[in-house]
Scaffold this active site. Structure first.
Site, PDB file in Angstrom:
ATOM      1  CB  ILE A  28      -0.936   0.022   1.230  1.00  0.00           C
ATOM      2  CG1 ILE A  28      -1.654  -1.325   1.398  1.00  0.00           C
ATOM      3  CG2 ILE A  28      -1.910   1.181   1.119  1.00  0.00           C
ATOM      4  CD1 ILE A  28      -2.498  -1.760   0.210  1.00  0.00           C
ATOM      5  CE  LYS A  29       4.202   4.532  -5.107  1.00  0.00           C
ATOM      6  NZ  LYS A  29       4.111   5.004  -6.477  1.00  0.00           N
ATOM      7  CB  ILE A  30       0.767   5.592   2.837  1.00  0.00           C
ATOM      8  CG1 ILE A  30       0.205   4.175   2.971  1.00  0.00           C
ATOM      9  CG2 ILE A  30       0.102   6.602   3.754  1.00  0.00           C
ATOM     10  CD1 ILE A  30      -1.202   4.066   3.449  1.00  0.00           C
TER      11      ILE A  30
END
Ligand code: E4P
Length: 220
Positions: free
Chosen positions: A82-84
């Site tokens: 998950i890119k945050i």
């Protein structure tokens, strides 16, 4: 050094995977929007092609929304990361997700201390954007080097993904620094193959081989 492709284009990913040198993929909302395909379906399709980490980015800006989106995206495939974005809410979401065992990639990182905050929150990966720092007349590679040194100083486990790569020399410099991963557009990956002396060498070998075959009577 691991090579990731920075694209959501299936043809590019297929070609890179066929060459046997692609270890993962990173996407972002801009790359997804270029494909005009349903987001989650596309992430699943990418995961079928590459047996490695595939980054999918959340679009919520509050930490609770980020966590909710992340939990949904993580269900798509075991390889989803998950890119945050590196904001206060982003760092809080990274901490929550890392405690739940969900892998994260802290994105939109433009300074060494932003990278440290991501590592302290437990991010699996941190993505410093080299090209975009260069774009504002600053030194993207210097930022990358500082992050690499700081992470080594403190033995942070977070892996560094050199991102926003614009040309082969960005890749060379990142490799010289010992950065874990470089994520690059397909066009940059293709350029890594090229050297004029390789082409000249093949041409000469082929010509000499044909002359040799004629000389021994194998062909006329
Ligand atoms: C990283 O994961 C990003 O998707 C990407 O490298 C951004 O690159 P750009 O600055 O070329 O858009």
């Amino acid at each position: 050094m691991k090579i990731f492709l920075d694209t959501a284009n299936l043809e590019e990913i297929k070609r890179g995977v066929e060459w046997g040198i692609v270890d993962g993929v990173t996407t972002n909302p801009t790359l997804i929007s270029k494909e005009k395909a349903p987001f989650k379906e596309r992430i699943k399709e990418i995961c079928e092609l590459v047996k490695g980490p595939v980054s999918a980015e959340v679009t919520a800006l509050d930490w609770e929304g980020m966590v909710r989106e992340a939990e949904e995206l993580a269900k798509l495939d075991e390889h989803v990361v998950i890119k945050i974005p590196l904001t206060k809410d982003g760092v809080r979401a990274i901490k929550v997700l890392s405690e739940k065992g969900i892998k994260t990639n802290a994105t939109l990182v433009f300074s060494p201390m932003q990278a440290v905050l991501a590592a302290k929150a437990g991010a699996t990966y941190v993505s410093p954007f080299i090209g975009r720092v260069d774009d504002v007349s600053s030194d993207g590679l210097k930022m990358l080097e500082e992050i690499a040194v700081i992470f080594a100083n403190y033995a942070f486990e977070t892996e560094i993904i050199a991102a926003s790569i614009r040309h082969p020399m960005h890749v060379v410099e990142a490799a010289l620094m010992g950065v874990d991963i470089v994520t690059m557009p397909f066009a940059v990956l293709e350029k890594l193959f090229k050297h004029p002396l390789t082409d000249i060498g093949i041409e000469r070998f082929m010509k000499d081989w044909e002359e040799y075959r004629k000389a021994i009577g194998e062909v006329k």
